[in-house]
Design a protein around this motif. Structure first.
Motif: not given
Length: 929
Positions: A40-51, A60-73
């Motif tokens: 999951f940690n490897i696939l998540r940054p490359r498949n954001k439309i899924i994860y 509207g403006d209720k965007k989820p918090p920003r999430i890092s592309d790091s391994l456990f971001g």
């Protein structure tokens, strides 16, 4: 003597296998879960439309918090996002689900701590002192299995403590949930929603089935506030199927166009479709693009003709009435909750997007029929489920079968490792496999039995699926184990050549067999929880979804509509997830005083689930319709039932150990009484405020009041609460924007251009090409598919239209004056009690008994009319000829409006080239609407 020694040795061997099987399952699931998390940690940054689909598809403006592309971001946002922000960003339904999970994890942490610090030392010490080494193993030493004497009452005391812990956690969280519900009722999102000030009237008698009849029902009761508009439902027949037929045609046309114009170039050969024939042989080949275009024209014309005559169709037995303000609607609903004015039921209206419209028109006879058939199917499913349960029971008792089955004995001796692996891993795997389809079947049956909204369907599924799991996988599974072990003992006695009389006399050992059986099955549940933990992690990894989307992208046509549907956030199935959590909690409570390690395993899974599902609800899943945490009361009721089940099993344990004649078992009864008293207290303390918005005097004075004219002039109620088929936008064909310039070469005749709004793209206006026949084809850019503020609003577009313009809102200081003003305008004719009188009556009412399941109907009206007249054709016959497209022929049809003969059966199916064609000039708006 040699036989007895052999049996003792085999029993000792079997006891060594149980801990090994549990250890194998725990180790295997831990390794697989760890590997899944790494993937999951490897696939998540490359498949954001899924994860992380909600990063693009949010409200509207209720965007989820920003999430890092790091391994456990992905971990910091989970740790730092608290409940107030969660309520705002993901909705109260999701926030209360996470609160329920958080309650479970801390509750089982306390239970596991008490059970492990009090019971485990007592059980282990007793086994070491008084139990033969050959009759115990490392797992049985940590259970109540061999404990006797006064030490049993230590377990009874722990059940008192567990009951107190559960009631304490429930009370604290009930208070918070009521507070959250009150804040939700007062939030702009709810206060500005039209459905929040609307009442639903069901079971309307025939003589009141009209707009005036609905008004008369309200005029017959003494309520402090009048209605501003009323609307009776109308039968729509097979119009929903006709719309679905139209939309399916749009999809087929889109697939043909995208394949023909692949990569922005026209294909070498125009696509063809075979009409008739069999197995790609025979029949007639026609041009697929012309065929679907003509078919689309005729279907759209039939829909519009059908809609234009809907007022002439028979009324339904349900209707709706709007009130001037949200507090008024709640006050009136509360006052009328125990009454049936003119034989009808009046309740708060659900969100229109929450209604199962096909279930709203059941007659009493149809309700009785569906209910009977539904329960028959449920009973059949329960009966058939005993087959996999028997298989699971055999697999869970493989070790005990080695004495009697030569194959298993040879396998156990030759390869103890593989035997231990299979006996530990296979039973829970088989259980999970057979349980996969159960929620789907249960949901379908519950819908068939008449749930009238998706939220009531969820409540019913939780009630029935949870009961099904407890009865089948806990109670019946235990009974099968008891029968299995009893038969095993009899077979063993027969093998010793004992007489029938001796066997009968030995049945006095049956109580101890029962007691040992359900305690021994704790080993099975210790293998069950590691599997559940892996499934939670597997859900986080979204492996199946990732594979499915990859296959669809490579093998199927990627129309703009396909891309949107494949990448949009999925709905969170609260009923299934709640049921599974409740069942795991029930198992944990069931075995907490008997085998504390089961409670520890449940605690670990709940901690893991709390983390995983917080991520899923923040970044992946959306709520289908926001209900403000309406499921809370349902799941708490099941949790309290689980406590009673734990007490009952303790009653049985003490009764079997001491015999019921001793009356020692009465010491286990008080906690059951405490739970019932506690439930009554919860209903009186919290239930009223949970179900209804209780306004203060100041809130009543300052409520936003909407005028009768504002509600009636725009037919707001009819548009919001008419059947969706009457107002839903038909699909508009879409192609990729880089293909639109090729449409001039695809279609003959003049080609125009225009702007059109797409309801399935949030109502945004896009460029469209108008081809022969007036069919509009929209060109969609990739960026237009990435964000849809309207589609993913939690209230699904039900905000009151007046929120944009307060010019139609009358703000008066005196609510009694407002009520009199509406009455003078025709809102009601009955005497108008004062606001204070009505409000006092409202506050004086007690809570209404919860109804978790209701019944509704499926409409079986014919698709079009059956009568014929000169110059007209029979559309019912026409639609019967649509069978090749999946529309069933109808047996009978009531009179409905005719459709001109220009759209005859022949023109609908065969003569598509002779259809009347509307050819607008360049830039002209062309639409059949």
């Amino acid at each position: 003597m040699s036989e007895i020694a052999q049996l003792v040795d085999e029993d000792a061997s079997q006891r060594a296998l149980a801990p090994a099987a549990v250890g194998t399952q725990v180790a295997l699931m831990s390794v697989v879960s760890l590997a899944t998390i790494i993937a999951f940690n490897i696939l998540r940054p490359r498949n954001k439309i899924i994860y992380e689909p909600k990063v693009k598809y949010h409200v509207g403006d209720k965007k989820p918090p920003r999430i890092s592309d790091s391994l456990f971001g992905w971990l910091p946002p989970l740790l730092h996002t608290k409940e107030p922000e969660l309520v705002d960003k993901i909705g109260l339904d999701a926030a209360i689900y996470l609160r329920f999970l958080r309650m479970f994890r801390w509750m089982f942490t306390c239970i596991a701590f008490i059970a492990c610090t009090v019971l485990l030392p007592a059980d282990i010490v007793y086994n070491l002192r008084y139990v033969n080494k050959g009759q115990r193993d490392i797992l049985s030493m940590m259970t109540i299995r061999n404990v006797q004497g006064t030490l049993l009452f230590v377990h009874v005391v722990v059940t008192y403590a567990i009951t107190a812990i559960v009631m304490g956690f429930v009370w604290v969280n009930w208070r918070h949930v009521v507070r959250l519900r009150g804040e939700w009722f007062r939030s702009p999102e709810y206060m500005q929603s039209f459905y929040a000030r609307t009442l639903m009237v069901s079971k309307v008698p025939r003589k009141f089935q009209s707009d005036e009849g609905i008004r008369a029902i309200f005029q017959s009761v003494q309520v402090p506030y009048p209605t501003t508009s009323v609307h009776i439902g109308r039968r729509v027949g097979q119009l929903p199927e006709l719309i679905e037929y139209h939309n399916r045609t749009v999809r087929e046309l889109e697939h043909v166009l995208v394949r023909y114009l692949k990569d922005g170039r026209i294909g070498k050969k125009r696509p063809e479709k075979r009409l008739g024939g069999f197995m790609c042989c025979g029949g007639q080949k026609v041009d697929a693009i012309d065929y679907y275009t003509a078919k689309l024209q005729r279907c759209e014309q039939a829909v519009e003709q059908y809609r234009s005559q809907i007022d002439l169709r028979r009324p339904e037995m349900y209707g709706f009435a709007s009130m001037a303000a949200v507090p008024y609607a709640h006050i009136v609903a509360n006052l009328l909750r125990d009454k049936n004015p003119k034989g009808s039921n009046i309740t708060l209206a659900p969100n229109p997007k929450d209604i199962l419209w096909t279930n709203l028109s059941l007659t009493k006879a149809e309700m009785a029929r569906n209910r009977t058939l539904g329960w028959m199917f449920l009973i059949l499913v329960c009966f058939l489920n005993t087959i996999p349960l028997f298989i699971i029971s055999i697999l869970a008792n493989l070790a005990s079968l080695t004495t009697y089955v030569t194959f298993l004995q040879d396998w156990s001796s030759a390869s103890p490792g593989t035997f231990t692996f299979v006996s530990g891993v296979l039973p829970p795997a088989v259980s999970a496999l057979f349980g996969y389809a159960l929620p789907i079947i249960m949901r379908w049956l519950t819908k068939y039995m008449g749930a009238n909204t998706h939220s009531s369907l969820d409540r019913a599924v939780i009630a029935r699926y949870f009961a099904f799991l407890v009865i089948s996988q806990l109670i019946i599974f235990t009974l099968i184990g008891v029968i299995f072990n009893s038969v095993t003992e009899i077979v063993q006695q027969v093998g010793k050549h004992e007489s029938f009389k001796e066997i009968i006399q030995d049945l006095h050992t049956l109580p101890s067999t029962i007691n040992q059986t359900y305690i021994d099955q704790s080993s099975y549940w210790l293998t069950y929880f590691p599997l559940r933990g892996f499934l939670v992690v597997f859900d986080l990894a979204q492996v199946l979804n990732l594979v499915v989307v990859f296959i669809k992208k490579r093998l199927f046509g990627r129309t703009p509509r396909d891309i949107r549907e494949w990448t949009q956030p999925p709905d969170f199935q609260y009923s299934i997830y709640y049921s599974n959590l409740l069942f795991m909690g029930t198992v944990g409570l069931f075995f907490a005083p008997l085998a504390p390690l089961v409670a520890v395993a449940a605690m670990v899974v709940f901690w893991l689930s709390s983390l995983v599902y917080k991520y899923q609800l923040m970044f992946v899943y959306v709520s289908r319709v926001e209900t403000g945490g309406r499921l809370w009361n349902v799941v708490i009721n099941r949790l309290l039932a689980s406590i009673i089940l734990m007490q009952l099993i303790m009653v049985l344990t003490i009764g079997l150990q001491y015999t019921f004649k001793s009356l020692y078992w009465l010491s286990t009864i008080p906690p059951i009484i405490f739970v019932f008293v506690f439930k009554i207290y919860l209903n009186r303390k919290f239930l009223h405020a949970f179900r209804y918005y209780i306004p203060t005097e100041e809130e009543l004075r300052e409520a936003s009041v909407h005028s009768q004219r504002a509600d009636t002039v725009g037919n707001k109620l009819e548009k919001r609460f008419g059947h969706p088929a009457l107002n839903a936008e038909l699909f508009t064909p879409m192609v990729h924007a880089n293909m639109t310039h090729l449409l001039q070469e695809v279609f003959q005749g003049k080609i125009g251009s225009t702007k059109t709004h797409l309801d399935d793209l949030g109502g945004s206006r896009v460029d469209a090409t108008v081809v022969a026949g007036g069919v509009k084809i929209a060109g969609i850019d990739e960026r237009d598919l990435a964000y849809d503020p309207a589609l993913y609003q939690r209230d699904r577009g039900e905000l009151d239209w007046d929120q944009r313009s307060m010019s139609s809102t009358t703000l008066l200081g005196d609510n009694a004056s407002k009520a009199n003003l509406f009455a003078a305008a025709g809102g009601r004719d009955s005497p108008d009690p004062s606001k204070r009188t009505g409000y006092d009556r409202y506050l004086a009412k007690g809570p209404q008994a919860e109804i978790e399941m209701t019944r509704m109907d499926y409409d079986q009206q014919p698709l079009l009319n059956a009568a014929q007249a000169p110059g007209y054709f029979d559309p019912n016959q026409s639609m019967a000829s649509f069978a090749q497209y999946g529309i069933p022929a109808m047996d009978e049809a009531p009179p409905v409006p005719m459709i001109p003969a220009a759209y005859s059966q022949q023109s609908l199916n065969e003569g598509y080239r002779e259809a009347p064609v509307h050819r607008p000039g360049p830039g002209r708006e062309a639409s059949w609407r």
